[in-house]
Design an enzyme around this catalytic site. Structure first.
Site, PDB file in Angstrom:
ATOM      1  N   GLY A  20       2.551   2.481  -2.060  1.00 40.25           N
ATOM      2  CA  GLY A  20       3.322   3.075  -3.722  1.00 40.25           C
ATOM      3  C   GLY A  20       2.559   4.510  -4.301  1.00 40.25           C
ATOM      4  N   GLY A  74       0.724  -0.800  -0.277  1.00 45.13           N
ATOM      5  CA  GLY A  74       0.074   0.269  -0.347  1.00 45.13           C
ATOM      6  C   GLY A  74       1.089   1.536   0.460  1.00 45.13           C
ATOM      7  CB  CYS A  95      -0.145   1.406  -4.141  1.00 44.50           C
ATOM      8  SG  CYS A  95      -1.572   0.768  -3.409  1.00 44.50           S
TER       9      CYS A  95
HETATM   10  P1  5GP Z   1       6.160   4.194  -5.628  1.00 44.35           P
HETATM   11  O1  5GP Z   1       8.027   3.818  -5.584  1.00 44.35           O
HETATM   12  O2  5GP Z   1       5.812   4.311  -6.909  1.00 44.35           O
HETATM   13  O3  5GP Z   1       6.204   4.047  -4.190  1.00 44.35           O
HETATM   14  O4  5GP Z   1       5.902   2.676  -5.596  1.00 44.35           O
HETATM   15  C1  5GP Z   1       6.108   1.336  -6.575  1.00 44.35           C
HETATM   16  C2  5GP Z   1       5.874   0.119  -6.168  1.00 44.35           C
HETATM   17  O5  5GP Z   1       4.263   0.312  -5.905  1.00 44.35           O
HETATM   18  C3  5GP Z   1       6.087  -0.714  -7.274  1.00 44.35           C
HETATM   19  O6  5GP Z   1       6.615  -1.587  -6.470  1.00 44.35           O
HETATM   20  C4  5GP Z   1       4.835  -1.805  -6.809  1.00 44.35           C
HETATM   21  O7  5GP Z   1       5.016  -2.269  -5.203  1.00 44.35           O
HETATM   22  C5  5GP Z   1       3.926  -1.036  -6.030  1.00 44.35           C
HETATM   23  N1  5GP Z   1       2.459  -1.269  -6.770  1.00 44.35           N
HETATM   24  C6  5GP Z   1       2.860  -1.316  -8.404  1.00 44.35           C
HETATM   25  N2  5GP Z   1       1.414  -1.121  -8.702  1.00 44.35           N
HETATM   26  C7  5GP Z   1       0.463  -0.922  -8.583  1.00 44.35           C
HETATM   27  C8  5GP Z   1      -0.695  -1.042  -8.486  1.00 44.35           C
HETATM   28  O8  5GP Z   1      -1.343  -0.773  -9.416  1.00 44.35           O
HETATM   29  N3  5GP Z   1      -1.440  -1.428  -6.825  1.00 44.35           N
HETATM   30  C9  5GP Z   1      -0.696  -1.706  -6.122  1.00 44.35           C
HETATM   31  N4  5GP Z   1      -1.449  -1.828  -4.440  1.00 44.35           N
HETATM   32  N5  5GP Z   1       0.599  -1.426  -5.737  1.00 44.35           N
HETATM   33  C10 5GP Z   1       1.075  -0.901  -6.843  1.00 44.35           C
END
Ligand code: 5GP
Length: 346
Positions: free
Chosen positions: A183, A181, A186
């Site tokens: 991300g 959660g 996300c």
């Molecule tokens: P960020 O670095 O952008 O904060 O987080 C990246 C991570 O978000 C990814 O490696 C993956 O674990 C998560 N993530 C990617 N796409 C999705 C999505 O559609 N839903 C959710 N719940 N998590 C995502």
């Protein structure tokens, strides 16, 4: 019903307390780490940052750019066998140390991994990625993968609690992906109310993994270089980035232009954009758990990488860590109710 009253913290809740140091300059700080992975017995040396296995981030182009800095890319799972072969044919020697093949947990997924591994035995890393790593099916899949490919490094996730980290390591995984959660694109916490503040998840999961000789990746929630440092300070062995590496020349995602400004699309792998693209739309029994956003084009990724590495080196000098390995040992976090001064921030 039960409530756990222990406070759980995210990146924004803490800062590093500066410590006396004998380091003269950040140029003295080494960000390389060497690991031996418990179940595969593979050794690895590099800068332990990872590009996320999202089709807008974990591209072959990103892997080529990041490998030059010894940074890792979890290549997204939507490339075909033929695309993999074409890539590996032209890629520089040693690229296999800095890429993982990503996979889901279906029958077709394990067949594709088996085909890839037999066609390209130099590939060393398999990233088994599901949104919710708490199912029995997932643990069974990790066991099967380890049995089928005992000398490959298995990355498995995502989970956020120590007991599940232990279970996955005992099932044959070497590196556990931690984060539910946090991300940037996300929406799991919005759609389901499920999640765990990332800093606490790292602290608890690192403790569990290291106790068994395993490793963890902090996955998601880093928005600025200081967050990457905090993830390492909390005990993460690797830090995975999505949003911070999006919008670059090497990132995937369509380019759009609006009012003379160039943007690149960035979307979650469970967003309706990704599901329309790869699975023929959002199945009617599930909700999309990801957003689609436009990110202003950032140019080649190299500059962003240098900015992140410079930030981490500087953190290390503030706490007197001459190597990244020492950062978590020298970390004292203070709880805060403020972060940066935002007077001139839009
Ligand atoms: P960020 O670095 O952008 O904060 O987080 C990246 C991570 O978000 C990814 O490696 C993956 O674990 C998560 N993530 C990617 N796409 C999705 C999505 O559609 N839903 C959710 N719940 N998590 C995502």
């Amino acid at each position: 019903m039960r409530i756990e009253n222990d406070l759980k913290l995210g990146f924004k809740d803490v800062m590093f307390r500066p410590k006396r140091s004998t380091l003269k300059s950040r140029s003295q700080v080494s960000l390389e780490r060497s690991f031996r992975f418990k179940n595969s017995n593979v050794t690895w040396t590099g800068t332990p940052i990872m590009a996320a296995n999202m089709d807008t981030v974990g591209t072959f182009e990103m892997a080529l750019a990041l490998a030059e800095k010894k940074i890792f890319t979890a290549v997204h799972k939507h490339y075909s066998l033929e695309e993999w072969s074409n890539f590996l044919e032209k890629a520089p020697q040693g690229i296999e140390n800095f890429i993982a093949v990503s996979t889901g947990t279906g029958e077709a997924d394990s067949q594709k991994v088996a085909a890839l591994m037999s066609a390209h035995p130099q590939l060393q890393f398999i990233c088994i990625d599901v949104a919710n790593g708490y199912s029995e099916h997932f643990v069974a899949f990790v066991k099967e993968m380890h049995k089928a490919h005992p000398s490959k490094v298995i990355i498995a996730g995502n989970v956020v609690t120590g007991e599940m980290v232990e279970e996955l390591i005992l099932a044959g995984a070497d590196i556990i992906k931690v984060g539910i959660g946090p991300g940037s694109v996300c929406t799991t916490r919005v759609k389901t109310g499920v999640g765990y503040p990332q800093l606490s998840a790292i602290i608890e999961c690192a403790d569990a993994a290291h106790g068994l000789g395993g490793h963890i990746i902090s996955d998601g929630g880093c928005a600025i270089p200081g967050d990457v440092s905090k993830a390492f300070g909390a005990g993460a062995d690797f830090v995975m980035l999505g949003g911070m590496l999006s919008g670059h020349e090497e990132s995937g995602g369509d380019t759009v232009e609006e009012d003379g400004v160039t943007y690149k699309l960035f979307y979650g792998m469970s967003s309706s954009t990704a599901m329309d693209k790869h699975s023929g739309g959002v199945a009617n029994y599930r909700a999309s758990e990801g957003k689609t956003v436009k990110v202003a084009y950032k140019g080649p990724v190299e500059e962003t990488v240098l900015d992140i590495l410079g930030g981490i080196r500087s953190t290390c000098t503030y706490v007197g860590a001459s190597q990244l390995k020492e950062l978590s040992k020298r970390t004292t976090f203070i709880r805060v109710s403020e972060q940066e001064n935002r007077v001139y921030t839009k």
